[in-house]
Motif scaffolding. Structure first.
Motif, PDB file in Angstrom:
ATOM      1  N   GLY A 147      48.371  28.084  19.361  1.00 19.64           N
ATOM      2  CA  GLY A 147      48.739  26.680  19.484  1.00 19.64           C
ATOM      3  C   GLY A 147      48.024  25.769  18.501  1.00 19.64           C
ATOM      4  N   THR A 148      46.879  26.211  17.963  1.00 14.11           N
ATOM      5  CA  THR A 148      46.159  25.352  17.008  1.00 14.11           C
ATOM      6  C   THR A 148      47.003  25.058  15.766  1.00 14.11           C
ATOM      7  N   VAL A 149      47.963  25.924  15.439  1.00 15.96           N
ATOM      8  CA  VAL A 149      48.795  25.687  14.254  1.00 15.96           C
ATOM      9  C   VAL A 149      49.701  24.457  14.449  1.00 15.96           C
ATOM     10  N   THR A 150      49.866  24.028  15.702  1.00 19.24           N
ATOM     11  CA  THR A 150      50.684  22.836  15.982  1.00 19.24           C
ATOM     12  C   THR A 150      49.869  21.549  15.919  1.00 19.24           C
ATOM     13  N   PHE A 151      48.545  21.654  15.827  1.00 17.41           N
ATOM     14  CA  PHE A 151      47.700  20.451  15.850  1.00 17.41           C
ATOM     15  C   PHE A 151      47.817  19.734  14.495  1.00 17.41           C
ATOM     16  N   PRO A 152      48.061  18.436  14.495  1.00 24.18           N
ATOM     17  CA  PRO A 152      48.303  17.713  13.241  1.00 24.18           C
ATOM     18  C   PRO A 152      47.172  17.837  12.219  1.00 24.18           C
ATOM     19  N   LYS A 153      45.926  17.896  12.694  1.00 28.28           N
ATOM     20  CA  LYS A 153      44.793  17.893  11.749  1.00 28.28           C
ATOM     21  C   LYS A 153      44.380  19.300  11.303  1.00 28.28           C
ATOM     22  N   ALA A 154      45.063  20.334  11.782  1.00 28.44           N
ATOM     23  CA  ALA A 154      44.663  21.715  11.444  1.00 28.44           C
ATOM     24  C   ALA A 154      45.235  22.126  10.084  1.00 28.44           C
ATOM     25  N   GLU A 155      44.875  21.355   9.056  1.00 27.52           N
ATOM     26  CA  GLU A 155      45.509  21.534   7.753  1.00 27.52           C
ATOM     27  C   GLU A 155      45.184  22.880   7.112  1.00 27.52           C
ATOM     28  N   VAL A 156      43.981  23.376   7.356  1.00 30.92           N
ATOM     29  CA  VAL A 156      43.592  24.669   6.769  1.00 30.92           C
ATOM     30  C   VAL A 156      44.424  25.788   7.398  1.00 30.92           C
ATOM     31  N   THR A 157      44.628  25.701   8.713  1.00 30.06           N
ATOM     32  CA  THR A 157      45.477  26.687   9.405  1.00 30.06           C
ATOM     33  C   THR A 157      46.921  26.566   8.927  1.00 30.06           C
ATOM     34  N   HIS A 158      47.385  25.349   8.685  1.00 29.06           N
ATOM     35  CA  HIS A 158      48.739  25.158   8.155  1.00 29.06           C
ATOM     36  C   HIS A 158      48.887  25.854   6.804  1.00 29.06           C
ATOM     37  N   ALA A 159      47.864  25.723   5.950  1.00 25.37           N
ATOM     38  CA  ALA A 159      47.912  26.364   4.635  1.00 25.37           C
ATOM     39  C   ALA A 159      48.010  27.887   4.783  1.00 25.37           C
ATOM     40  N   CYS A 160      47.269  28.426   5.738  1.00 30.16           N
ATOM     41  CA  CYS A 160      47.316  29.880   5.973  1.00 30.16           C
ATOM     42  C   CYS A 160      48.702  30.305   6.462  1.00 30.16           C
ATOM     43  N   ALA A 161      49.292  29.512   7.343  1.00 30.26           N
ATOM     44  CA  ALA A 161      50.617  29.853   7.878  1.00 30.26           C
ATOM     45  C   ALA A 161      51.672  29.847   6.772  1.00 30.26           C
ATOM     46  N   ARG A 162      51.502  28.970   5.805  1.00 30.36           N
ATOM     47  CA  ARG A 162      52.452  28.935   4.673  1.00 30.36           C
ATOM     48  C   ARG A 162      52.285  30.167   3.785  1.00 30.36           C
ATOM     49  N   GLN A 163      51.051  30.627   3.666  1.00 32.81           N
ATOM     50  CA  GLN A 163      50.677  31.615   2.648  1.00 32.81           C
ATOM     51  C   GLN A 163      50.781  33.059   3.133  1.00 32.81           C
ATOM     52  N   VAL A 164      50.634  33.301   4.418  1.00 34.04           N
ATOM     53  CA  VAL A 164      50.557  34.684   4.925  1.00 34.04           C
ATOM     54  C   VAL A 164      51.872  35.424   4.627  1.00 34.04           C
TER      55      VAL A 164
ATOM     56  N   LEU B 120      56.434  25.164   8.808  1.00 33.64           N
ATOM     57  CA  LEU B 120      55.448  25.270   7.725  1.00 33.64           C
ATOM     58  C   LEU B 120      55.915  26.229   6.629  1.00 33.64           C
ATOM     59  N   ARG B 121      56.638  27.266   7.022  1.00 32.35           N
ATOM     60  CA  ARG B 121      57.066  28.291   6.060  1.00 32.35           C
ATOM     61  C   ARG B 121      58.434  27.991   5.436  1.00 32.35           C
ATOM     62  N   GLY B 122      59.089  26.923   5.907  1.00 40.06           N
ATOM     63  CA  GLY B 122      60.423  26.635   5.405  1.00 40.06           C
ATOM     64  C   GLY B 122      61.425  27.696   5.811  1.00 40.06           C
ATOM     65  N   GLN B 123      61.225  28.262   7.010  1.00 38.14           N
ATOM     66  CA  GLN B 123      62.116  29.296   7.537  1.00 38.14           C
ATOM     67  C   GLN B 123      62.731  28.796   8.842  1.00 38.14           C
ATOM     68  N   THR B 124      63.722  29.513   9.344  1.00 39.50           N
ATOM     69  CA  THR B 124      64.256  29.177  10.662  1.00 39.50           C
ATOM     70  C   THR B 124      63.356  29.785  11.736  1.00 39.50           C
ATOM     71  N   VAL B 125      63.403  29.205  12.926  1.00 41.25           N
ATOM     72  CA  VAL B 125      62.609  29.768  14.022  1.00 41.25           C
ATOM     73  C   VAL B 125      63.103  31.174  14.358  1.00 41.25           C
ATOM     74  N   GLU B 126      64.390  31.435  14.140  1.00 40.60           N
ATOM     75  CA  GLU B 126      64.929  32.787  14.368  1.00 40.60           C
ATOM     76  C   GLU B 126      64.283  33.803  13.423  1.00 40.60           C
ATOM     77  N   GLU B 127      64.110  33.398  12.162  1.00 39.98           N
ATOM     78  CA  GLU B 127      63.465  34.299  11.186  1.00 39.98           C
ATOM     79  C   GLU B 127      62.017  34.580  11.576  1.00 39.98           C
ATOM     80  N   VAL B 128      61.301  33.534  11.970  1.00 44.56           N
ATOM     81  CA  VAL B 128      59.897  33.702  12.354  1.00 44.56           C
ATOM     82  C   VAL B 128      59.781  34.558  13.616  1.00 44.56           C
TER      83      VAL B 128
END
Length: 261
Positions: A182-199, A238-246
């Motif tokens: 759930g931390t990936v949904t927190f607005p200020k968790a920018e470092v986690t957002h970067a990881c979610a984009r990159q993994v 964050l990944r520019g994907q559909t929720v179905e793909e994720v």
């Protein structure tokens, strides 16, 4: 009913705050499309109750282990107890939740003394590990890299990921999966957002870590397995994907790592 197929790869529904309404909670996770859950263990006295939950919910699998903040539960016979629990029930698909936590406690030597035999047990039993790592990426990486150099590093997942992209790349290089909570949904968790984009597509999982870390918009409330859908939704954005793909990727990845049904 949701058309998604999701796996909550890390939950704790054995906790007392689920006692009153677990049937309703299970109905909600099924309606949300959660087809399997992995129940993490924090210390051995939980194992009988977790096993009883697996009897009650056929879609559940579980781990056995000792959390780094529960080192006082480690005794000379704990490793043998965990081995027996894992061999006694084919639904035990991982060792953990184990790891290092230097955010709350600073007893690194004590935590390492509990971590090392569990990592060895995972290699011996050919089970993946569920790693809790908080403010401890450096010693955790050192430990795993030394094991890899000896050809004795287990596979596994960095659960509830909160590290930097650089730290993530180092764990990915060791063959680990990265799990977002759930931390990936927190607005200020920018470092986690970067990881979610990159993994990479084939190396991420989603989880709730319930009852903790409820995702936005339920932040601060009791978390539950159904809410893994909100985690998948945010990872998709964050990944520019559909929720179905994720959902499809994370579910395939969890099945691959934990040999889930």
């Amino acid at each position: 009913m949701s058309t998604l197929s999701l796996i909550d790869s890390h939950c704790h529904i054995v906790f007392r705050n689920f006692d009153a309404d677990l049937d309703e909670v299970s109905q909600r996770w099924r309606e949300a499309g959660v087809v399997a859950l992995l129940h993490a263990c924090v210390e051995p006295s939980e194992i009988p109750a977790i096993r009883a939950l697996a009897d009650r919910f056929p879609e559940m699998r579980y781990s056995v282990g000792v959390h780094p903040l529960d080192t006082e539960h480690w005794t000379p016979d704990t490793a043998a107890l965990l081995r027996r629990a894992a061999l006694d029930d084919p639904r035990v698909v991982a060792i953990g939740e184990l790891g290092l936590d230097l955010y709350r406690d600073k007893n690194l030597d004590e935590q390492l003394a509990v971590l090392r035999p569990q990592l060895d047990l995972a290699v011996e039993l050919d089970r993946p590990v569920i790693i809790h790592c908080r403010d401890a990426a450096e010693p955790m990486l050192r430990e795993l890299q030394e094991l890899q150099a000896r050809g004795a590093c287990p596979r596994g997942v960095m659960h509830c990921w909160g590290g930097t992209p650089e730290e993530m790349e180092a764990f990915l290089a060791l063959g680990f999966y990265i799990s977002f909570s759930g931390t990936v949904t927190f607005p200020k968790a920018e470092v986690t957002h970067a990881c979610a984009r990159q993994v990479p597509d084939n190396r991420f999982l989603v989880e709730t870590d319930c009852p903790f870390l409820a995702p936005v918009p339920r932040r601060g409330k009791r978390n539950e397995p159904a809410f893994v859908a909100a985690v998948a939704q945010r990872v998709a954005e964050l990944r520019g994907q559909t929720v179905e793909e994720v959902a499809e990727r994370s579910t395939a990845n969890a099945r691959q790592l934990f040999a889930l049904p």
